[in-house]
Structure formats: structure tokens, C-alpha cells
Motif scaffolding. Structure first.
Motif, PDB file in Angstrom:
ATOM      1  N   TYR A 104       0.981  -1.569   0.001  1.00 55.28           N
ATOM      2  CA  TYR A 104      -0.140  -0.010   0.454  1.00 55.28           C
ATOM      3  C   TYR A 104       0.648   1.217   0.197  1.00 55.28           C
ATOM      4  O   TYR A 104       0.770   2.172  -0.730  1.00 55.28           O
ATOM      5  N   GLU A 105       2.259   1.367   0.690  1.00 56.96           N
ATOM      6  CA  GLU A 105       2.816   2.096   0.993  1.00 56.96           C
ATOM      7  C   GLU A 105       3.819   2.271  -0.460  1.00 56.96           C
ATOM      8  O   GLU A 105       3.533   3.677  -0.321  1.00 56.96           O
ATOM      9  N   TYR A 106       4.275   1.085  -1.159  1.00 54.99           N
ATOM     10  CA  TYR A 106       4.731   1.773  -2.547  1.00 54.99           C
ATOM     11  C   TYR A 106       3.822   2.504  -3.265  1.00 54.99           C
ATOM     12  O   TYR A 106       3.742   3.261  -4.072  1.00 54.99           O
ATOM     13  N   VAL A 107       2.519   2.022  -3.781  1.00 54.87           N
ATOM     14  CA  VAL A 107       1.295   2.865  -4.518  1.00 54.87           C
ATOM     15  C   VAL A 107       1.206   3.911  -4.471  1.00 54.87           C
ATOM     16  O   VAL A 107       1.451   5.159  -4.771  1.00 54.87           O
ATOM     17  N   ARG A 108       1.092   4.769  -2.212  1.00 52.32           N
ATOM     18  CA  ARG A 108       1.046   5.758  -2.344  1.00 52.32           C
ATOM     19  C   ARG A 108       2.054   6.718  -2.568  1.00 52.32           C
ATOM     20  O   ARG A 108       1.655   7.606  -3.234  1.00 52.32           O
ATOM     21  N   ARG A 109       2.761   6.070  -2.240  1.00 54.55           N
ATOM     22  CA  ARG A 109       4.002   7.201  -2.681  1.00 54.55           C
ATOM     23  C   ARG A 109       4.406   7.343  -3.859  1.00 54.55           C
ATOM     24  O   ARG A 109       4.628   8.540  -4.641  1.00 54.55           O
ATOM     25  N   ALA A 110       3.913   6.162  -4.999  1.00 57.05           N
ATOM     26  CA  ALA A 110       4.191   6.119  -6.495  1.00 57.05           C
ATOM     27  C   ALA A 110       2.495   7.191  -6.589  1.00 57.05           C
ATOM     28  O   ALA A 110       3.401   8.187  -7.528  1.00 57.05           O
ATOM     29  N   ALA A 111       1.541   7.576  -6.515  1.00 54.09           N
ATOM     30  CA  ALA A 111       0.470   8.388  -6.353  1.00 54.09           C
ATOM     31  C   ALA A 111       1.567   9.599  -5.919  1.00 54.09           C
ATOM     32  O   ALA A 111       0.527  11.030  -6.822  1.00 54.09           O
ATOM     33  N   GLU A 112       2.139  10.037  -4.680  1.00 54.76           N
ATOM     34  CA  GLU A 112       2.736  11.577  -4.372  1.00 54.76           C
ATOM     35  C   GLU A 112       3.740  11.985  -5.234  1.00 54.76           C
ATOM     36  O   GLU A 112       3.348  12.733  -6.179  1.00 54.76           O
ATOM     37  N   LEU A 113       4.125  10.555  -6.336  1.00 54.43           N
ATOM     38  CA  LEU A 113       5.215  11.093  -6.933  1.00 54.43           C
ATOM     39  C   LEU A 113       4.644  11.752  -8.286  1.00 54.43           C
ATOM     40  O   LEU A 113       4.833  12.355  -8.856  1.00 54.43           O
ATOM     41  N   ALA A 114       3.421  10.353  -8.773  1.00 52.22           N
ATOM     42  CA  ALA A 114       2.672  11.378 -10.386  1.00 52.22           C
ATOM     43  C   ALA A 114       2.320  12.571 -10.582  1.00 52.22           C
ATOM     44  O   ALA A 114       2.350  13.266 -10.725  1.00 52.22           O
ATOM     45  N   VAL A 115       1.138  12.893  -9.150  1.00 50.09           N
ATOM     46  CA  VAL A 115       0.910  14.360  -8.608  1.00 50.09           C
ATOM     47  C   VAL A 115       1.438  15.015  -8.649  1.00 50.09           C
ATOM     48  O   VAL A 115       1.464  16.589  -9.307  1.00 50.09           O
ATOM     49  N   ALA A 116       2.601  14.655  -8.352  1.00 53.75           N
ATOM     50  CA  ALA A 116       3.904  16.473  -8.060  1.00 53.75           C
ATOM     51  C   ALA A 116       4.532  16.421  -9.372  1.00 53.75           C
ATOM     52  O   ALA A 116       5.223  17.310  -9.625  1.00 53.75           O
ATOM     53  N   ASP A 117       4.354  15.464 -10.785  1.00 50.92           N
ATOM     54  CA  ASP A 117       5.376  15.352 -11.410  1.00 50.92           C
ATOM     55  C   ASP A 117       6.354  15.208 -11.447  1.00 50.92           C
ATOM     56  O   ASP A 117       7.033  15.212 -12.237  1.00 50.92           O
ATOM     57  N   GLU A 118       6.545  14.454 -10.257  1.00 53.41           N
ATOM     58  CA  GLU A 118       7.970  13.747 -10.365  1.00 53.41           C
ATOM     59  C   GLU A 118       8.265  13.016 -11.235  1.00 53.41           C
ATOM     60  O   GLU A 118       9.577  11.976 -11.600  1.00 53.41           O
ATOM     61  N   ILE A 119       7.453  12.134 -11.841  1.00 51.06           N
ATOM     62  CA  ILE A 119       7.312  10.345 -12.780  1.00 51.06           C
ATOM     63  C   ILE A 119       6.409  11.466 -13.893  1.00 51.06           C
ATOM     64  O   ILE A 119       5.339  11.889 -13.264  1.00 51.06           O
ATOM     65  N   ASP A 120       6.751  10.303 -14.779  1.00 53.71           N
ATOM     66  CA  ASP A 120       5.648  10.900 -15.758  1.00 53.71           C
ATOM     67  C   ASP A 120       4.595   9.577 -15.836  1.00 53.71           C
ATOM     68  O   ASP A 120       3.224   9.525 -16.509  1.00 53.71           O
ATOM     69  N   GLY A 121       4.817   8.242 -15.783  1.00 55.72           N
ATOM     70  CA  GLY A 121       4.102   7.286 -15.441  1.00 55.72           C
ATOM     71  C   GLY A 121       3.994   6.473 -14.354  1.00 55.72           C
ATOM     72  O   GLY A 121       4.999   6.540 -13.180  1.00 55.72           O
ATOM     73  N   ILE A 122       2.786   5.636 -14.193  1.00 57.67           N
ATOM     74  CA  ILE A 122       3.199   4.180 -12.782  1.00 57.67           C
ATOM     75  C   ILE A 122       2.768   2.851 -13.010  1.00 57.67           C
ATOM     76  O   ILE A 122       2.136   2.941 -13.926  1.00 57.67           O
ATOM     77  N   CYS A 123       3.858   1.909 -12.739  1.00 63.98           N
ATOM     78  CA  CYS A 123       4.092   0.317 -13.963  1.00 63.98           C
ATOM     79  C   CYS A 123       4.025  -0.049 -12.370  1.00 63.98           C
ATOM     80  O   CYS A 123       4.313   0.246 -11.346  1.00 63.98           O
ATOM     81  N   THR A 124       3.095  -0.870 -12.012  1.00 65.56           N
ATOM     82  CA  THR A 124       2.725  -1.606 -10.842  1.00 65.56           C
ATOM     83  C   THR A 124       3.253  -3.060 -11.063  1.00 65.56           C
ATOM     84  O   THR A 124       2.586  -4.050 -11.765  1.00 65.56           O
ATOM     85  N   ALA A 125       3.614  -3.756  -9.659  1.00 65.32           N
ATOM     86  CA  ALA A 125       4.188  -4.738  -9.495  1.00 65.32           C
ATOM     87  C   ALA A 125       2.734  -5.100  -8.837  1.00 65.32           C
ATOM     88  O   ALA A 125       1.871  -4.887  -8.192  1.00 65.32           O
ATOM     89  N   PRO A 126       2.267  -7.085  -8.821  1.00 63.45           N
ATOM     90  CA  PRO A 126       1.406  -7.610  -7.968  1.00 63.45           C
ATOM     91  C   PRO A 126       0.714  -7.005  -6.355  1.00 63.45           C
ATOM     92  O   PRO A 126       2.216  -7.784  -6.028  1.00 63.45           O
ATOM     93  N   LEU A 127      -0.287  -6.331  -6.100  1.00 65.32           N
ATOM     94  CA  LEU A 127       0.195  -6.597  -3.963  1.00 65.32           C
ATOM     95  C   LEU A 127      -1.136  -8.062  -4.332  1.00 65.32           C
ATOM     96  O   LEU A 127      -1.727  -8.612  -5.036  1.00 65.32           O
ATOM     97  N   ASN A 128      -1.038  -8.627  -3.097  1.00 66.61           N
ATOM     98  CA  ASN A 128      -1.942  -9.620  -2.710  1.00 66.61           C
ATOM     99  C   ASN A 128      -3.550  -8.556  -1.005  1.00 66.61           C
ATOM    100  O   ASN A 128      -2.628  -8.020  -0.939  1.00 66.61           O
ATOM    101  N   LYS A 129      -4.286  -9.065  -2.345  1.00 70.69           N
ATOM    102  CA  LYS A 129      -5.650  -8.090  -1.957  1.00 70.69           C
ATOM    103  C   LYS A 129      -5.813  -8.728  -0.355  1.00 70.69           C
ATOM    104  O   LYS A 129      -6.364  -7.739   0.629  1.00 70.69           O
ATOM    105  N   GLU A 130      -5.900 -10.339  -0.211  1.00 69.65           N
ATOM    106  CA  GLU A 130      -6.266 -10.790   0.842  1.00 69.65           C
ATOM    107  C   GLU A 130      -5.366 -10.276   2.356  1.00 69.65           C
ATOM    108  O   GLU A 130      -5.436  -8.929   3.507  1.00 69.65           O
ATOM    109  N   ALA A 131      -3.857  -9.577   1.975  1.00 71.40           N
ATOM    110  CA  ALA A 131      -2.633  -9.226   2.429  1.00 71.40           C
ATOM    111  C   ALA A 131      -2.716  -7.634   2.826  1.00 71.40           C
ATOM    112  O   ALA A 131      -2.494  -6.663   4.186  1.00 71.40           O
ATOM    113  N   LEU A 132      -3.634  -6.742   1.674  1.00 74.06           N
ATOM    114  CA  LEU A 132      -3.802  -5.510   1.325  1.00 74.06           C
ATOM    115  C   LEU A 132      -4.758  -5.768   2.771  1.00 74.06           C
ATOM    116  O   LEU A 132      -4.635  -4.690   4.000  1.00 74.06           O
TER     117      LEU A 132
END
Length: 334
Positions: A104-132
């Protein structure tokens, strides 16, 4: 995208560290074809990536950076914004709330970076919904989580393979609920999002096939209770009047075959399994999941955490390489 750099900067979230994410990221990021298309920066755990490299027998340098702008791109180097959330003894292949929270924290940080225009896009490796969920983050998956983090009310899931692209009107809800939720406005908005994504990717006049809900798309009222006429046809009439080439409602049992031979550039599926089933028959390893409607580009592998083979070095990196390719392609077009 920074004008000084012709290649887009892609933030690659590590997913669930107990799954195959680290093992598919290492070869994908080191792949020369990837480095020729984009500048990937992992948002995750440096120690876990080093462990994955040892499992794979790959020699590389995993370097922690404070921000994507600090990354350097040379052969054999993996840049990672290291959140340091995983214990060294975290086992592979076992459900862990700690790994779920870190994902969750990896995705949250990526979203922050993207909205701040520090990255141009996001690519995600799989998370486990039960663990989430065990970590207290109750979202159906990446799609809904990213929509929440970026303040977007409605997004669409698109699956992309070499032969067919599919966008979904509904996704992670039960079938009865899906049929209830489908209405002309939602169908129209979904088709528009798909149309805009293909135009952005370089296809100015995409041909879009829209599935019906019932067998044979209702066959003129023979099956169902007129759902196609009530929920889908009005949307298509409005879209066509505005120049969008949206055709249907189509029988879903033939629409995907026609798309695979080139009749349609995109298929609109009404519910999760209607779209996912045919795509995964075509080859889950080659599939890519895109979230359409976010303020940033987001792509993902179309496979799960694969706990059964995590930590063994058997995971294939092909889908991650393709996900990075499509993230780069769409981010460049942006």
C-alpha cells in the motif's frame, strides 16, 4: 516528461514483497529494451530486490535514491526509492500483513510522485488483496486504490494483449450487482475513456466493439429483460452521433474472436469475467492491465503475486517488460 530527457520516468511499485514482484522487476528493469524505452525507478525495498537478484543469479547494483530525479541510468543498475518497510526474514510465498501494508505504501508514494509530476507514469507489480485487507487497507485492488489516492471518482480497467484490448464497464463487484450498476451514462463514459486512451496512444479513429449483457446480446428480447435496449443502446447512439465509432451491442461469445482477427481495436466488456476470461485464454503472461481515467498513466502486469512459486526464481518477467513498454508508450504520448 522532462524536456532534457527524451525517455519517460516511470515509477515501478514493488507490490507484495512476499510474492513474485521483486523477481519480475529485477530482470525487467535491467532489460536493455526497457532502458531503451523509459527510465524506471522502483518504489519499494532495496534489500528485497537484492535478495531477488541473488535468487535469480543476476549480478546488478541496487542503489537507493531519495527521489526519482536523483536516479542514474547505467547498465546493471537498479534505482529504488527505498521505503525500508520489510523485515529481512520476511518469507516468500506466505500471506503477510506487513507486506500488505508495504505494498500500500509503495502505491501511495507513487501516487504522490505522479501527482507532483516527479514521474511520468506508474507501473505496478502485483499486490495481494488479502494481505492488503489484513493490513487495514480495504480496497478491491490497485484500480480503486489509485483512484482514491489521486482523487478520481471513476476510472476504468483495460486489459491489453497483442491481439485484443478490453475495457470494462464494471469490474470487482458481483454479477447481480454489475447488471444493476450498468446504465447508459456509465457505458458512455467507459467507451469515451477507452476511445481517448487509444487516440492518445496514436490511433485517431479506433473501432470499438461493445458487448451485450445477455447471451447473443439479448437476441431481440429472447434472452433477458431488455437490458441491452435500456442500458447500452442509448449510450451507443449518443456516442455515434458525436463521431465515436462504437458498434454493438455485440454477442460476447463472438466479439473477442472478431477483435483478435482485427475487426475491432477495443472491446467493451460489461462485467469482470466477460472481459478477463477471453484475455487470459489468449495468454496471461503477455497481458497488461491499464487503469484509464487517472491523471497519470498506470499499467500493471496481468498476473497475481503467485505465492506458489515466489522465491524460486521461476516467475516470468515478460508481462512486466510489456507493462513497462506500454507505460513508456502512453507516457511519451502524454
Amino acid at each position: 516528461m522532462n524536456a532534457q530527457h527524451p525517455l519517460p520516468l516511470i515509477g515501478l511499485t514493488m507490490g507484495d514483497g512476499a510474492g513474485v514482484g521483486p523477481e519480475v522487476i529485477v530482470p525487467a528493469v535491467l532489460d536493455p529494451a526497457t532502458l531503451g524505452r523509459c527510465r524506471p525507478v522502483v518504489i519499494g525495498d532495496a534489500a528485497r530486490l537484492r535478495k531477488a537478484a541473488v535468487i535469480l543469479g543476476v549480478e546488478c547494483e541496487v542503489v537507493a535514491v531519495d527521489a526519482p530525479a536523483d536516479a542514474e541510468f547505467t547498465p546493471g543498475r537498479i534505482n529504488v526509492v527505498d521505503l525500508g518497510l520489510l523485515p529481512d526474514d520476511l518469507p516468500f510465498g506466505k500471506l503477510s500483513p506487513v507486506a500488505g501494508n508495504a505494498a500500500y505504501e509503495y502505491v501511495r508514494r507513487a501516487a504522490e510522485l505522479a501527482v507532483a509530476d516527479e514521474i511520468d507514469g506508474i507501473c505496478t507489480a502485483p499486490l495481494n488483496k488479502e494481505a492488503l485487507h489484513a493490513a487495514g487497507h480495504v480496497y478491491p485492488g490497485h484500480t480503486e486504490l489509485l483512484a482514491h489516492l489521486t482523487g478520481v471518482e471513476e476510472v476504468s480497467m483495460m486489459l491489453s494483449t497483442e491481439k485484443v484490448k478490453v475495457i470494462h464497464v464494471t469490474t470487482h463487484i458481483g454479477l447481480i450487482d454489475a447488471v444493476s450498476r450498468i446504465e447508459p451514462g456509465l457505458v458512455e463514459r467507459t467507451v469515451r475513456r477507452g476511445h481517448e486512451a487509444l487516440v492518445r496512444a496514436g490511433d485517431p479513429n479506433p473501432v470499438i466493439g461493445v458487448c451485450g449483457i445477455n447471451p447473443h446480446a439479448g437476441e431481440n428480447g429472447l434472452f433477458g429483460y431488455g437490458e441491452e435496449e435500456e442500458k447500452i443502446v442509448p449510450a451507443l447512439e449518443k456516442l455515434r452521433a458525436e463521431g465515436v465509432d462504437a458498434r454493438g451491442p455485440l454477442p460476447a461469445d463472438t466479439a473477442f474472436f472478431l477483435a483478435s482477427r482485427g475487426d475491432y481495436d477495443l472491446i467493451v466488456a460489461m462485467y469482470h469475467d466477460q472481459g478477463h476470461g477471453p484475455v487470459k485464454v489468449l495468454g496471461i503472461e503477455a497481458g497488461v492491465n491499464l487503469t484509464i481515467g487517472l491523471p497519470v498513466i498506470r499499467t500493471s502486469v496481468d498476473h497475481g503475486t503467485a505465492f506458489d512459486i515466489a522465491g524460486t526464481g521461476k516467475a516470468e518477467a515478460g508481462s512486466m517488460i510489456e507493462a513497462l513498454r506500454q507505460a513508456a508508450e502512453l507516457s511519451t504520448a502524454r
